[in-house]
Design a protein around this motif. Structure first.
Motif, mmCIF file in Angstrom:
data_model
loop_
_atom_site.group_PDB
_atom_site.id
_atom_site.type_symbol
_atom_site.label_atom_id
_atom_site.label_comp_id
_atom_site.label_asym_id
_atom_site.label_seq_id
_atom_site.Cartn_x
_atom_site.Cartn_y
_atom_site.Cartn_z
ATOM 1 N N PRO A 71 0.806 -1.227 0.000
ATOM 2 C CA PRO A 71 0.000 0.000 0.000
ATOM 3 C C PRO A 71 0.844 1.286 0.000
ATOM 4 N N GLU A 72 2.066 1.192 0.479
ATOM 5 C CA GLU A 72 2.940 2.365 0.487
ATOM 6 C C GLU A 72 3.312 2.827 -0.925
ATOM 7 N N HIS A 73 3.132 1.982 -1.908
ATOM 8 C CA HIS A 73 3.470 2.322 -3.291
ATOM 9 C C HIS A 73 2.390 3.131 -4.007
ATOM 10 N N VAL A 74 1.208 3.168 -3.448
ATOM 11 C CA VAL A 74 0.063 3.751 -4.149
ATOM 12 C C VAL A 74 0.306 5.207 -4.551
ATOM 13 N N VAL A 75 0.807 6.011 -3.654
ATOM 14 C CA VAL A 75 0.972 7.443 -3.943
ATOM 15 C C VAL A 75 1.895 7.656 -5.134
ATOM 16 N N ILE A 76 3.048 7.013 -5.141
ATOM 17 C CA ILE A 76 3.990 7.215 -6.245
ATOM 18 C C ILE A 76 3.447 6.602 -7.535
ATOM 19 N N LEU A 77 2.792 5.459 -7.456
ATOM 20 C CA LEU A 77 2.206 4.861 -8.658
ATOM 21 C C LEU A 77 1.129 5.779 -9.247
ATOM 22 N N CYS A 78 0.331 6.394 -8.390
ATOM 23 C CA CYS A 78 -0.699 7.324 -8.879
ATOM 24 C C CYS A 78 -0.054 8.523 -9.584
ATOM 25 N N ARG A 79 1.056 9.001 -9.068
ATOM 26 C CA ARG A 79 1.773 10.105 -9.734
ATOM 27 C C ARG A 79 2.308 9.667 -11.090
ATOM 28 N N LEU A 80 2.778 8.422 -11.163
ATOM 29 C CA LEU A 80 3.361 7.912 -12.410
ATOM 30 C C LEU A 80 2.323 7.747 -13.519
ATOM 31 N N VAL A 81 1.053 7.619 -13.161
ATOM 32 C CA VAL A 81 -0.001 7.507 -14.175
ATOM 33 C C VAL A 81 0.027 8.721 -15.104
ATOM 34 N N ALA A 83 2.663 10.909 -15.588
ATOM 35 C CA ALA A 83 3.988 11.331 -16.052
ATOM 36 C C ALA A 83 4.144 11.039 -17.540
ATOM 37 N N ASP A 84 4.611 12.022 -18.274
ATOM 38 C CA ASP A 84 4.714 11.866 -19.731
ATOM 39 C C ASP A 84 6.114 11.475 -20.210
ATOM 40 N N TRP A 85 7.026 11.204 -19.312
ATOM 41 C CA TRP A 85 8.418 10.924 -19.688
ATOM 42 C C TRP A 85 8.741 9.431 -19.790
ATOM 43 N N HIS A 86 7.799 8.563 -19.484
ATOM 44 C CA HIS A 86 8.057 7.118 -19.546
ATOM 45 C C HIS A 86 7.043 6.426 -20.440
ATOM 46 N N ASP A 91 1.907 -0.780 -17.246
ATOM 47 C CA ASP A 91 2.454 -1.493 -16.091
ATOM 48 C C ASP A 91 2.083 -0.795 -14.788
ATOM 49 N N VAL A 92 2.092 0.534 -14.791
ATOM 50 C CA VAL A 92 1.701 1.284 -13.594
ATOM 51 C C VAL A 92 0.241 0.983 -13.253
ATOM 52 N N PHE A 109 -8.997 6.542 -13.144
ATOM 53 C CA PHE A 109 -9.939 7.314 -13.962
ATOM 54 C C PHE A 109 -9.176 8.212 -14.942
ATOM 55 N N ARG A 110 -8.153 8.885 -14.461
ATOM 56 C CA ARG A 110 -7.354 9.750 -15.351
ATOM 57 C C ARG A 110 -6.704 8.932 -16.467
ATOM 58 N N ALA A 111 -6.291 7.715 -16.143
ATOM 59 C CA ALA A 111 -5.653 6.860 -17.155
ATOM 60 C C ALA A 111 -6.626 6.451 -18.253
ATOM 61 N N THR A 112 -7.915 6.500 -17.980
ATOM 62 C CA THR A 112 -8.895 6.146 -19.009
ATOM 63 C C THR A 112 -9.082 7.270 -20.019
ATOM 64 N N ARG A 113 -8.776 8.478 -19.603
ATOM 65 C CA ARG A 113 -9.099 9.652 -20.416
ATOM 66 C C ARG A 113 -7.911 10.254 -21.142
#
Length: 175
Positions: A71-81, A83-86, A91-92, A109-113
């Motif tokens: 669960p500690e990974h959620v915040v950074i994974l949500c930010r990575l959704v 990010a336009d540099w990767h 996978d995220v 939701f943001r990843a769907t749009r």
């Protein structure tokens, strides 16, 4: 992360024959700082994010999928959704799907749009599809709300995929 460490991470990828170049045990012996408490070292994801280092992100995600996300990974994974540099958005989203936490609903939701530039060719909309499936598996009202918004979308793909998830959720509750 140096090139030798990246190579070790890539050695964890499962081949089509179901084997890895190196075992999890060998990986941990050769790279003991890679894993903290059974999960991916958060430091790596954060460093890759801050440095905008796509190769290190890829390696961090490999280790996360092999050893597990927490669960500690959620915040950074949500930010990575966003990010336009990767090129690891799918996978995220898959990592967030594994964690199945309502805290990821907004990022999914943001990843769907959003269609990253490198995925503009993808007529199957794999990123959006994975994100909608992940939303469909989340418990709680926020996921339902996001699916309802998508079900009312002018985008036929998003609308149909969301409606299928809403129906799937209804069927699973009835049983």
């Amino acid at each position: 992360m140096n090139e030798e460490q990246r190579k070790l991470c890539r050695g964890l990828i499962m081949s089509p024959r179901g084997s890895r170049e190196i075992s999890k045990e060998t990986f941990l012996q050769r790279f003991p700082s890679a894993v903290d408490d059974g999960g991916l070292a958060l430091k790596w994801l954060d460093e890759a994010y801050r440095a905008r280092h796509a190769k290190d992100l890829d390696c961090s995600l490999i280790v996360g999928f092999v050893f597990g996300f927490t669960p500690e990974h959620v915040v950074i994974l949500c930010r990575l959704v966003d990010a336009d540099w990767h090129h690891s958005h799918e996978d995220v989203v898959s990592a967030l799907d594994e964690l199945r936490t309502p805290a990821a609903a907004e990022a999914l939701f943001r990843a769907t749009r959003w269609v990253p530039k490198y995925l503009e060719f993808d007529d199957s909309r794999a990123l959006a599809s994975k994100a909608i499936w992940a939303l469909g598996k989340l418990a709680g009202g926020e996921a339902e709300s996001k699916l309802a918004i998508l079900a009312a979308s002018d985008d036929e793909f998003l609308r149909n995929a969301a409606l299928k998830q809403i129906e799937r959720r209804r069927r699973s509750v009835v049983r």
